[in-house]
Scaffold this active site. Structure first.
Site, PDB file in Angstrom:
ATOM      1  N   TYR A 144       0.843  -1.193   0.000  1.00 28.87           N
ATOM      2  CA  TYR A 144       0.000   0.000   0.000  1.00 28.87           C
ATOM      3  C   TYR A 144       0.882   1.249   0.000  1.00 28.87           C
ATOM      4  O   TYR A 144       1.417   1.658   1.023  1.00 28.87           O
ATOM      5  CB  TYR A 144      -0.951   0.021   1.199  1.00 28.87           C
ATOM      6  CG  TYR A 144      -1.874  -1.173   1.285  1.00 28.87           C
ATOM      7  CD1 TYR A 144      -2.124  -1.981   0.166  1.00 28.87           C
ATOM      8  CD2 TYR A 144      -2.507  -1.519   2.475  1.00 28.87           C
ATOM      9  CE1 TYR A 144      -2.970  -3.080   0.243  1.00 28.87           C
ATOM     10  CE2 TYR A 144      -3.359  -2.611   2.557  1.00 28.87           C
ATOM     11  CZ  TYR A 144      -3.582  -3.389   1.442  1.00 28.87           C
ATOM     12  OH  TYR A 144      -4.419  -4.476   1.522  1.00 28.87           O
ATOM     13  N   HIS A 167       0.417 -11.753   1.271  1.00 33.58           N
ATOM     14  CA  HIS A 167      -0.626 -10.982   0.569  1.00 33.58           C
ATOM     15  C   HIS A 167      -1.197 -11.761  -0.615  1.00 33.58           C
ATOM     16  O   HIS A 167      -2.405 -11.773  -0.835  1.00 33.58           O
ATOM     17  CB  HIS A 167       0.003  -9.672   0.089  1.00 33.58           C
ATOM     18  CG  HIS A 167      -0.952  -8.537  -0.042  1.00 33.58           C
ATOM     19  ND1 HIS A 167      -0.559  -7.231   0.046  1.00 33.58           N
ATOM     20  CD2 HIS A 167      -2.278  -8.484  -0.276  1.00 33.58           C
ATOM     21  CE1 HIS A 167      -1.606  -6.433  -0.116  1.00 33.58           C
ATOM     22  NE2 HIS A 167      -2.662  -7.176  -0.314  1.00 33.58           N
ATOM     23  N   SER A 193     -12.608  -5.444   1.840  1.00 34.45           N
ATOM     24  CA  SER A 193     -13.576  -4.709   0.994  1.00 34.45           C
ATOM     25  C   SER A 193     -15.019  -5.100   1.331  1.00 34.45           C
ATOM     26  O   SER A 193     -15.824  -5.392   0.433  1.00 34.45           O
ATOM     27  CB  SER A 193     -13.285  -4.938  -0.499  1.00 34.45           C
ATOM     28  OG  SER A 193     -11.982  -4.530  -0.837  1.00 34.45           O
ATOM     29  N   PRO A 194     -15.378  -5.077   2.618  1.00 32.68           N
ATOM     30  CA  PRO A 194     -16.737  -5.495   3.007  1.00 32.68           C
ATOM     31  C   PRO A 194     -17.809  -4.513   2.535  1.00 32.68           C
ATOM     32  O   PRO A 194     -18.985  -4.854   2.553  1.00 32.68           O
ATOM     33  CB  PRO A 194     -16.667  -5.542   4.538  1.00 32.68           C
ATOM     34  CG  PRO A 194     -15.606  -4.550   4.888  1.00 32.68           C
ATOM     35  CD  PRO A 194     -14.581  -4.660   3.797  1.00 32.68           C
ATOM     36  N   GLY A 206     -17.772  -3.374  -0.531  1.00 34.90           N
ATOM     37  CA  GLY A 206     -17.695  -3.407  -1.994  1.00 34.90           C
ATOM     38  C   GLY A 206     -16.890  -2.229  -2.525  1.00 34.90           C
ATOM     39  O   GLY A 206     -17.260  -1.602  -3.510  1.00 34.90           O
ATOM     40  N   ARG A 207     -15.776  -1.938  -1.827  1.00 38.29           N
ATOM     41  CA  ARG A 207     -14.884  -0.811  -2.166  1.00 38.29           C
ATOM     42  C   ARG A 207     -15.626   0.526  -2.111  1.00 38.29           C
ATOM     43  O   ARG A 207     -15.282   1.479  -2.806  1.00 38.29           O
ATOM     44  CB  ARG A 207     -14.202  -1.039  -3.515  1.00 38.29           C
ATOM     45  CG  ARG A 207     -13.365  -2.332  -3.497  1.00 38.29           C
ATOM     46  CD  ARG A 207     -12.497  -2.495  -4.699  1.00 38.29           C
ATOM     47  NE  ARG A 207     -11.738  -3.748  -4.625  1.00 38.29           N
ATOM     48  CZ  ARG A 207     -10.471  -3.864  -4.222  1.00 38.29           C
ATOM     49  NH1 ARG A 207      -9.815  -2.805  -3.853  1.00 38.29           N
ATOM     50  NH2 ARG A 207      -9.883  -5.047  -4.183  1.00 38.29           N
ATOM     51  N   GLY A 208     -16.666   0.570  -1.290  1.00 43.72           N
ATOM     52  CA  GLY A 208     -17.405   1.816  -1.076  1.00 43.72           C
ATOM     53  C   GLY A 208     -18.699   1.893  -1.876  1.00 43.72           C
ATOM     54  O   GLY A 208     -19.593   2.660  -1.547  1.00 43.72           O
ATOM     55  N   PHE A 209     -18.798   1.054  -2.905  1.00 44.45           N
ATOM     56  CA  PHE A 209     -19.968   1.130  -3.805  1.00 44.45           C
ATOM     57  C   PHE A 209     -21.247   0.724  -3.087  1.00 44.45           C
ATOM     58  O   PHE A 209     -22.299   1.333  -3.283  1.00 44.45           O
ATOM     59  CB  PHE A 209     -19.717   0.217  -5.010  1.00 44.45           C
ATOM     60  CG  PHE A 209     -20.715   0.397  -6.123  1.00 44.45           C
ATOM     61  CD1 PHE A 209     -20.631   1.489  -6.977  1.00 44.45           C
ATOM     62  CD2 PHE A 209     -21.725  -0.529  -6.326  1.00 44.45           C
ATOM     63  CE1 PHE A 209     -21.550   1.657  -8.009  1.00 44.45           C
ATOM     64  CE2 PHE A 209     -22.649  -0.371  -7.355  1.00 44.45           C
ATOM     65  CZ  PHE A 209     -22.562   0.727  -8.202  1.00 44.45           C
TER      66      PHE A 209
END
Ligand SMILES: NC(=O)c1ccc[n+]([C@@H]2O[C@H](COP(=O)([O-])OP(=O)(O)OC[C@H]3O[C@@H](n4cnc5c(N)ncnc54)[C@H](OP(=O)(O)O)[C@@H]3O)[C@@H](O)[C@H]2O)c1
Length: 329
Positions: A54, A127, A206-207, A209-212
Protein backbone atom coordinates in the site's frame (compact mmCIF):
# COMPACT_ATOMS: atom_id res chain seq x y z
CA UNK A 1 -16.57 -2.26 21.20
CA UNK A 2 -17.46 -5.93 21.03
CA UNK A 3 -14.58 -8.37 20.65
CA UNK A 4 -14.11 -11.45 18.52
CA UNK A 5 -11.52 -14.15 18.10
CA UNK A 6 -9.53 -15.05 15.02
CA UNK A 7 -8.45 -18.50 16.17
CA UNK A 8 -6.65 -17.56 19.42
CA UNK A 9 -6.10 -13.89 18.57
CA UNK A 10 -8.60 -11.57 20.25
CA UNK A 11 -9.46 -8.47 18.24
CA UNK A 12 -12.15 -5.80 17.97
CA UNK A 13 -15.27 -7.13 16.21
CA UNK A 14 -14.47 -4.90 13.26
CA UNK A 15 -11.11 -3.58 12.22
CA UNK A 16 -9.94 -0.59 10.25
CA UNK A 17 -8.55 -0.98 6.73
CA UNK A 18 -5.86 1.66 6.31
CA UNK A 19 -5.02 1.16 2.61
CA UNK A 20 -7.03 4.06 1.21
CA UNK A 21 -5.27 6.50 3.55
CA UNK A 22 -2.17 6.17 1.36
CA UNK A 23 -2.98 4.47 -1.92
CA UNK A 24 -5.37 3.21 -4.57
CA UNK A 25 -8.37 5.38 -3.71
CA UNK A 26 -7.45 8.82 -5.00
CA UNK A 27 -6.40 11.83 -2.97
CA UNK A 28 -5.03 11.33 0.51
CA UNK A 29 -4.83 13.39 3.68
CA UNK A 30 -2.16 12.02 6.01
CA UNK A 31 -3.23 14.03 9.02
CA UNK A 32 -6.87 12.93 8.76
CA UNK A 33 -5.60 9.36 8.31
CA UNK A 34 -3.63 9.61 11.54
CA UNK A 35 -6.58 11.13 13.39
CA UNK A 36 -8.76 8.31 12.10
CA UNK A 37 -6.37 5.70 13.51
CA UNK A 38 -6.29 7.55 16.84
CA UNK A 39 -10.09 7.80 16.91
CA UNK A 40 -10.27 4.08 16.19
CA UNK A 41 -8.39 3.43 19.43
CA UNK A 42 -10.81 5.62 21.37
CA UNK A 43 -13.70 3.63 19.89
CA UNK A 44 -12.01 0.31 20.65
CA UNK A 45 -11.46 -0.49 16.95
CA UNK A 46 -7.96 -1.74 17.50
CA UNK A 47 -7.31 -4.13 14.59
CA UNK A 48 -5.47 -2.15 11.90
CA UNK A 49 -4.87 -3.63 8.47
CA UNK A 50 -2.00 -2.43 6.27
CA UNK A 51 0.49 -3.93 3.79
CA UNK A 52 3.89 -3.29 2.26
CA UNK A 53 2.17 -2.91 -1.11
CA UNK A 54 0.00 0.00 0.00
CA UNK A 55 1.85 3.01 -1.32
CA UNK A 56 4.04 1.00 -1.58
CA UNK A 57 5.50 1.28 1.92
CA UNK A 58 3.90 4.66 2.72
CA UNK A 59 0.89 3.11 4.44
CA UNK A 60 3.05 1.17 6.90
CA UNK A 61 4.95 4.40 7.57
CA UNK A 62 1.67 6.25 8.19
CA UNK A 63 0.37 3.55 10.53
CA UNK A 64 3.71 3.58 12.36
CA UNK A 65 3.38 7.33 12.95
CA UNK A 66 -0.22 7.01 14.10
CA UNK A 67 0.35 4.27 16.68
CA UNK A 68 3.48 5.81 18.19
CA UNK A 69 3.25 5.74 21.98
CA UNK A 70 0.28 3.36 21.87
CA UNK A 71 1.72 0.35 20.06
CA UNK A 72 0.44 -2.27 22.47
CA UNK A 73 -3.12 -0.95 22.34
CA UNK A 74 -3.43 -1.95 18.69
CA UNK A 75 -3.39 -5.28 16.89
CA UNK A 76 -1.35 -4.69 13.75
CA UNK A 77 -1.87 -6.79 10.66
CA UNK A 78 0.45 -6.24 7.72
CA UNK A 79 1.31 -8.20 4.59
CA UNK A 80 4.28 -9.10 2.44
CA UNK A 81 4.35 -10.57 -1.03
CA UNK A 82 6.33 -8.80 -3.73
CA UNK A 83 9.98 -7.87 -3.46
CA UNK A 84 10.55 -4.38 -2.14
CA UNK A 85 14.38 -4.28 -2.28
CA UNK A 86 14.16 -1.46 -4.81
CA UNK A 87 10.91 -0.17 -3.31
CA UNK A 88 10.57 3.58 -3.40
CA UNK A 89 7.84 4.80 -1.06
CA UNK A 90 4.85 5.91 -3.10
CA UNK A 91 6.17 4.62 -6.43
CA UNK A 92 4.10 1.63 -7.53
CA UNK A 93 6.46 0.97 -10.43
CA UNK A 94 9.23 0.17 -7.94
CA UNK A 95 7.46 -2.97 -6.67
CA UNK A 96 9.36 -6.11 -7.66
CA UNK A 97 8.07 -9.58 -8.53
CA UNK A 98 6.05 -11.71 -6.14
CA UNK A 99 8.40 -13.79 -3.99
CA UNK A 100 7.28 -16.38 -1.46
CA UNK A 101 10.77 -17.78 -0.88
CA UNK A 102 12.03 -18.33 2.66
CA UNK A 103 14.84 -15.86 2.02
CA UNK A 104 12.37 -13.13 1.10
CA UNK A 105 10.13 -13.88 4.08
CA UNK A 106 13.15 -13.54 6.39
CA UNK A 107 14.28 -10.20 5.01
CA UNK A 108 10.96 -8.54 4.25
CA UNK A 109 9.81 -8.60 7.87
CA UNK A 110 12.64 -6.26 8.86
CA UNK A 111 11.33 -3.43 6.68
CA UNK A 112 7.79 -3.78 8.05
CA UNK A 113 9.04 -3.67 11.64
CA UNK A 114 11.08 -0.57 10.94
CA UNK A 115 8.36 1.31 9.08
CA UNK A 116 5.76 0.43 11.70
CA UNK A 117 8.14 1.40 14.52
CA UNK A 118 7.63 -1.84 16.39
CA UNK A 119 9.51 -5.02 17.25
CA UNK A 120 6.60 -7.36 16.56
CA UNK A 121 3.73 -7.76 14.10
CA UNK A 122 0.53 -9.22 15.57
CA UNK A 123 -0.69 -10.83 12.36
CA UNK A 124 1.60 -11.27 9.37
CA UNK A 125 -0.11 -12.17 6.11
CA UNK A 126 1.25 -13.42 2.83
CA UNK A 127 -0.63 -10.98 0.57
CA UNK A 128 -0.73 -13.24 -2.48
CA UNK A 129 0.39 -16.84 -2.72
CA UNK A 130 3.46 -17.30 -4.93
CA UNK A 131 2.71 -20.28 -7.18
CA UNK A 132 6.43 -20.74 -7.91
CA UNK A 133 7.22 -21.55 -4.28
CA UNK A 134 5.69 -24.41 -2.28
CA UNK A 135 3.49 -22.92 0.43
CA UNK A 136 5.31 -25.16 2.93
CA UNK A 137 8.50 -23.16 2.32
CA UNK A 138 6.77 -19.79 2.74
CA UNK A 139 4.84 -20.75 5.85
CA UNK A 140 7.84 -22.56 7.29
CA UNK A 141 9.78 -19.29 7.13
CA UNK A 142 6.83 -17.37 8.59
CA UNK A 143 6.78 -19.88 11.46
CA UNK A 144 10.46 -19.10 12.10
CA UNK A 145 9.47 -15.45 12.53
CA UNK A 146 6.97 -16.54 15.18
CA UNK A 147 9.71 -18.48 16.98
CA UNK A 148 11.95 -15.42 16.81
CA UNK A 149 9.21 -13.28 18.41
CA UNK A 150 8.98 -10.94 15.41
CA UNK A 151 5.51 -12.13 14.50
CA UNK A 152 2.75 -13.37 16.80
CA UNK A 153 0.30 -14.91 14.33
CA UNK A 154 0.36 -15.77 10.65
CA UNK A 155 -2.22 -15.50 7.90
CA UNK A 156 -2.79 -15.91 4.19
CA UNK A 157 -4.68 -13.66 1.80
CA UNK A 158 -6.68 -14.89 -1.19
CA UNK A 159 -5.35 -18.43 -0.78
CA UNK A 160 -7.12 -21.44 -2.28
CA UNK A 161 -8.61 -24.08 0.05
CA UNK A 162 -5.90 -26.66 -0.66
CA UNK A 163 -3.17 -24.09 -0.02
CA UNK A 164 -4.82 -23.19 3.28
CA UNK A 165 -4.81 -26.85 4.29
CA UNK A 166 -1.17 -27.38 3.39
CA UNK A 167 -0.15 -24.17 5.14
CA UNK A 168 -2.06 -25.02 8.29
CA UNK A 169 -0.30 -28.38 8.43
CA UNK A 170 3.03 -26.54 8.76
CA UNK A 171 1.95 -23.97 11.34
CA UNK A 172 -1.48 -22.94 12.69
CA UNK A 173 -2.92 -20.27 10.42
CA UNK A 174 -4.72 -17.67 12.51
CA UNK A 175 -6.66 -15.97 9.74
CA UNK A 176 -7.41 -16.00 6.04
CA UNK A 177 -8.13 -12.62 4.48
CA UNK A 178 -10.22 -12.59 1.32
CA UNK A 179 -12.75 -10.26 -0.29
CA UNK A 180 -16.19 -11.01 1.11
CA UNK A 181 -19.32 -8.88 1.12
CA UNK A 182 -22.93 -8.70 0.02
CA UNK A 183 -21.74 -8.84 -3.58
CA UNK A 184 -18.64 -11.07 -3.27
CA UNK A 185 -19.90 -14.28 -1.74
CA UNK A 186 -17.56 -16.79 -3.43
CA UNK A 187 -15.77 -17.74 -0.18
CA UNK A 188 -19.00 -19.35 1.03
CA UNK A 189 -18.47 -22.27 -1.36
CA UNK A 190 -15.11 -23.57 -0.14
CA UNK A 191 -12.81 -21.08 1.57
CA UNK A 192 -15.05 -20.33 4.56
CA UNK A 193 -15.96 -24.00 5.16
CA UNK A 194 -12.25 -24.89 5.00
CA UNK A 195 -11.41 -22.18 7.52
CA UNK A 196 -14.16 -23.36 9.82
CA UNK A 197 -13.06 -26.98 9.62
CA UNK A 198 -9.50 -25.96 10.52
CA UNK A 199 -10.62 -23.36 13.12
CA UNK A 200 -9.03 -20.53 11.18
CA UNK A 201 -10.50 -17.04 11.54
CA UNK A 202 -11.71 -15.13 8.49
CA UNK A 203 -11.06 -11.48 7.70
CA UNK A 204 -13.38 -10.16 4.97
CA UNK A 205 -11.73 -7.32 3.09
CA UNK A 206 -13.58 -4.71 0.99
CA UNK A 207 -16.74 -5.49 3.01
CA UNK A 208 -18.32 -2.33 1.59
CA UNK A 209 -17.69 -3.41 -1.99
CA UNK A 210 -14.88 -0.81 -2.17
CA UNK A 211 -17.41 1.82 -1.08
CA UNK A 212 -19.97 1.13 -3.81
CA UNK A 213 -22.36 -0.74 -1.50
CA UNK A 214 -22.07 2.12 0.98
CA UNK A 215 -23.13 4.64 -1.67
CA UNK A 216 -19.71 6.32 -1.57
CA UNK A 217 -19.86 6.70 -5.36
CA UNK A 218 -22.32 5.81 -8.11
CA UNK A 219 -20.07 6.39 -11.11
CA UNK A 220 -16.32 6.18 -11.70
CA UNK A 221 -16.52 9.80 -12.86
CA UNK A 222 -16.95 10.79 -9.21
CA UNK A 223 -13.54 9.29 -8.38
CA UNK A 224 -10.14 10.97 -8.70
CA UNK A 225 -8.12 10.38 -11.87
CA UNK A 226 -5.65 8.13 -10.04
CA UNK A 227 -8.31 6.03 -8.29
CA UNK A 228 -7.77 2.31 -8.94
CA UNK A 229 -11.54 1.69 -8.97
CA UNK A 230 -12.09 3.78 -12.11
CA UNK A 231 -11.22 0.78 -14.28
CA UNK A 232 -12.82 -1.87 -12.05
CA UNK A 233 -14.99 -4.32 -14.03
CA UNK A 234 -17.91 -3.79 -11.67
CA UNK A 235 -17.79 -0.03 -11.99
CA UNK A 236 -17.75 0.37 -15.76
CA UNK A 237 -20.09 0.02 -18.74
CA UNK A 238 -23.12 -2.22 -18.57
CA UNK A 239 -21.91 -3.82 -15.35
CA UNK A 240 -22.15 -0.47 -13.60
CA UNK A 241 -25.74 -0.03 -14.72
CA UNK A 242 -26.68 -3.45 -13.32
CA UNK A 243 -24.75 -2.95 -10.11
CA UNK A 244 -26.39 0.40 -9.41
CA UNK A 245 -29.63 -1.54 -8.93
CA UNK A 246 -27.90 -3.72 -6.38
CA UNK A 247 -26.54 -0.73 -4.46
CA UNK A 248 -29.97 0.92 -4.59
CA UNK A 249 -31.49 -2.20 -3.02
CA UNK A 250 -28.91 -2.13 -0.21
CA UNK A 251 -29.83 1.50 0.41
CA UNK A 252 -33.54 0.73 0.37
CA UNK A 253 -33.25 -2.10 2.91
CA UNK A 254 -30.96 0.04 5.10
CA UNK A 255 -33.44 2.93 4.98
CA UNK A 256 -36.24 0.62 6.06
CA UNK A 257 -34.17 -0.41 9.07
CA UNK A 258 -33.19 3.17 9.84
CA UNK A 259 -29.48 2.52 9.37
CA UNK A 260 -26.86 3.60 6.84
CA UNK A 261 -26.07 1.37 3.81
CA UNK A 262 -22.50 0.83 5.09
CA UNK A 263 -23.92 -0.38 8.39
CA UNK A 264 -26.21 -2.85 6.65
CA UNK A 265 -23.30 -4.21 4.60
CA UNK A 266 -21.14 -4.62 7.72
CA UNK A 267 -23.91 -6.02 9.91
CA UNK A 268 -24.55 -8.63 7.21
CA UNK A 269 -20.90 -9.73 7.26
CA UNK A 270 -20.88 -9.79 11.06
CA UNK A 271 -24.03 -11.92 11.04
CA UNK A 272 -22.30 -14.64 9.01
CA UNK A 273 -20.52 -15.89 12.13
CA UNK A 274 -18.43 -14.93 15.15
CA UNK A 275 -15.29 -16.08 13.37
CA UNK A 276 -15.49 -13.21 10.84
CA UNK A 277 -13.86 -9.84 11.48
CA UNK A 278 -14.41 -7.37 8.63
CA UNK A 279 -11.95 -4.56 8.00
CA UNK A 280 -13.87 -1.69 6.35
CA UNK A 281 -11.52 0.88 4.91
CA UNK A 282 -11.79 4.60 5.30
CA UNK A 283 -9.64 7.69 5.30
CA UNK A 284 -11.88 9.65 7.61
CA UNK A 285 -13.25 9.70 11.14
CA UNK A 286 -16.89 10.25 10.14
CA UNK A 287 -17.13 6.97 8.25
CA UNK A 288 -15.11 5.13 10.90
CA UNK A 289 -17.63 6.17 13.55
CA UNK A 290 -20.54 5.08 11.38
CA UNK A 291 -18.88 1.75 10.66
CA UNK A 292 -18.09 1.09 14.32
CA UNK A 293 -21.83 1.53 14.98
CA UNK A 294 -22.56 -1.45 12.75
CA UNK A 295 -21.55 -3.88 15.50
CA UNK A 296 -24.69 -2.86 17.40
CA UNK A 297 -27.01 -3.56 14.45
CA UNK A 298 -28.95 -6.81 14.80
CA UNK A 299 -30.19 -8.38 11.59
CA UNK A 300 -33.06 -10.82 12.10
CA UNK A 301 -33.54 -14.08 10.19
CA UNK A 302 -36.21 -12.22 8.20
CA UNK A 303 -33.76 -9.43 7.32
CA UNK A 304 -31.18 -11.96 6.14
CA UNK A 305 -33.77 -13.86 4.10
CA UNK A 306 -34.97 -10.60 2.53
CA UNK A 307 -31.42 -9.70 1.56
CA UNK A 308 -30.89 -13.14 -0.01
CA UNK A 309 -34.15 -12.91 -1.91
CA UNK A 310 -33.97 -9.33 -3.10
CA UNK A 311 -30.36 -8.54 -3.84
CA UNK A 312 -29.56 -9.12 -7.51
CA UNK A 313 -26.37 -10.96 -8.55
CA UNK A 314 -23.44 -8.59 -9.14
CA UNK A 315 -22.28 -8.01 -12.71
CA UNK A 316 -18.58 -8.34 -13.45
CA UNK A 317 -15.56 -9.85 -11.74
CA UNK A 318 -14.13 -8.14 -8.67
CA UNK A 319 -10.72 -7.60 -10.36
CA UNK A 320 -9.53 -7.26 -13.94
CA UNK A 321 -7.94 -10.27 -15.63
CA UNK A 322 -4.48 -9.71 -14.16
CA UNK A 323 -5.95 -9.27 -10.68
CA UNK A 324 -8.08 -12.39 -10.95
CA UNK A 325 -5.00 -14.39 -11.99
CA UNK A 326 -3.44 -13.62 -8.61
CA UNK A 327 -6.25 -14.89 -6.39
CA UNK A 328 -7.35 -18.36 -5.26
CA UNK A 329 -3.85 -19.81 -5.67
N1 LIG B 1 -5.85 -8.64 1.13
C1 LIG B 1 -6.10 -7.93 0.06
O1 LIG B 1 -5.75 -8.31 -1.05
C2 LIG B 1 -6.85 -6.64 0.19
C3 LIG B 1 -7.36 -6.00 -0.95
C4 LIG B 1 -8.06 -4.79 -0.78
C5 LIG B 1 -8.21 -4.25 0.49
N2 LIG B 1 -7.68 -4.89 1.57
C6 LIG B 1 -7.81 -4.33 2.93
O2 LIG B 1 -9.18 -4.21 3.23
C7 LIG B 1 -9.50 -2.90 3.65
C8 LIG B 1 -10.91 -2.55 3.27
O3 LIG B 1 -11.15 -2.72 1.90
P1 LIG B 1 -11.36 -1.51 0.89
O4 LIG B 1 -10.87 -0.25 1.51
O5 LIG B 1 -10.81 -1.97 -0.40
O6 LIG B 1 -12.92 -1.46 0.65
P2 LIG B 1 -14.20 -1.19 1.54
O7 LIG B 1 -13.87 -1.26 2.96
O8 LIG B 1 -15.23 -2.10 0.99
O9 LIG B 1 -14.59 0.29 1.09
C9 LIG B 1 -13.78 1.41 1.28
C10 LIG B 1 -14.46 2.59 0.64
O10 LIG B 1 -15.71 2.81 1.31
C11 LIG B 1 -15.82 4.15 1.70
N3 LIG B 1 -16.53 4.15 3.01
C12 LIG B 1 -16.08 3.64 4.17
N4 LIG B 1 -17.02 3.76 5.14
C13 LIG B 1 -18.07 4.39 4.55
C14 LIG B 1 -19.30 4.81 5.02
N5 LIG B 1 -19.67 4.61 6.29
N6 LIG B 1 -20.14 5.43 4.15
C15 LIG B 1 -19.80 5.63 2.85
N7 LIG B 1 -18.61 5.23 2.36
C16 LIG B 1 -17.75 4.62 3.19
C17 LIG B 1 -14.42 4.66 1.82
O11 LIG B 1 -14.44 6.05 1.59
P3 LIG B 1 -13.20 7.02 1.94
O12 LIG B 1 -12.03 6.45 1.19
O13 LIG B 1 -13.67 8.32 1.41
O14 LIG B 1 -13.00 7.00 3.39
C18 LIG B 1 -13.70 3.89 0.72
O15 LIG B 1 -13.84 4.56 -0.50
C19 LIG B 1 -8.42 -2.04 2.97
O16 LIG B 1 -8.26 -0.80 3.61
C20 LIG B 1 -7.22 -2.93 3.06
O17 LIG B 1 -6.61 -2.79 4.34
C21 LIG B 1 -7.02 -6.08 1.44
Amino acid sequence: MKRRKLRDLEVSAIGLGCMGMSAFYGSTDEEEGIKTIERARELGVTLLDTAQAYGPLTNEILVGRAIKGHRDEYVIATKFSSRMDAGVPGDMSSIGPRDGSAAHVRTSIEGSLERLGTDYIDLYFQHRVDPKVPIEETVGAMAELVEAGKVRHIGLSEAAPETIRRANAVHPITAVQTEYSLWSRDPEAEVLPTCRELEIGFVPYSPLGRGFLAGRFTSPDELDENDFRRGGPRFTGENLEANLKLAAKVKEIANEKGIMPAQLALAWVLARGDDLVPIPGTKRRTYLEQNAGAVEVELTEDDLALIDAELPEPAGERYDEAGMAGVNL
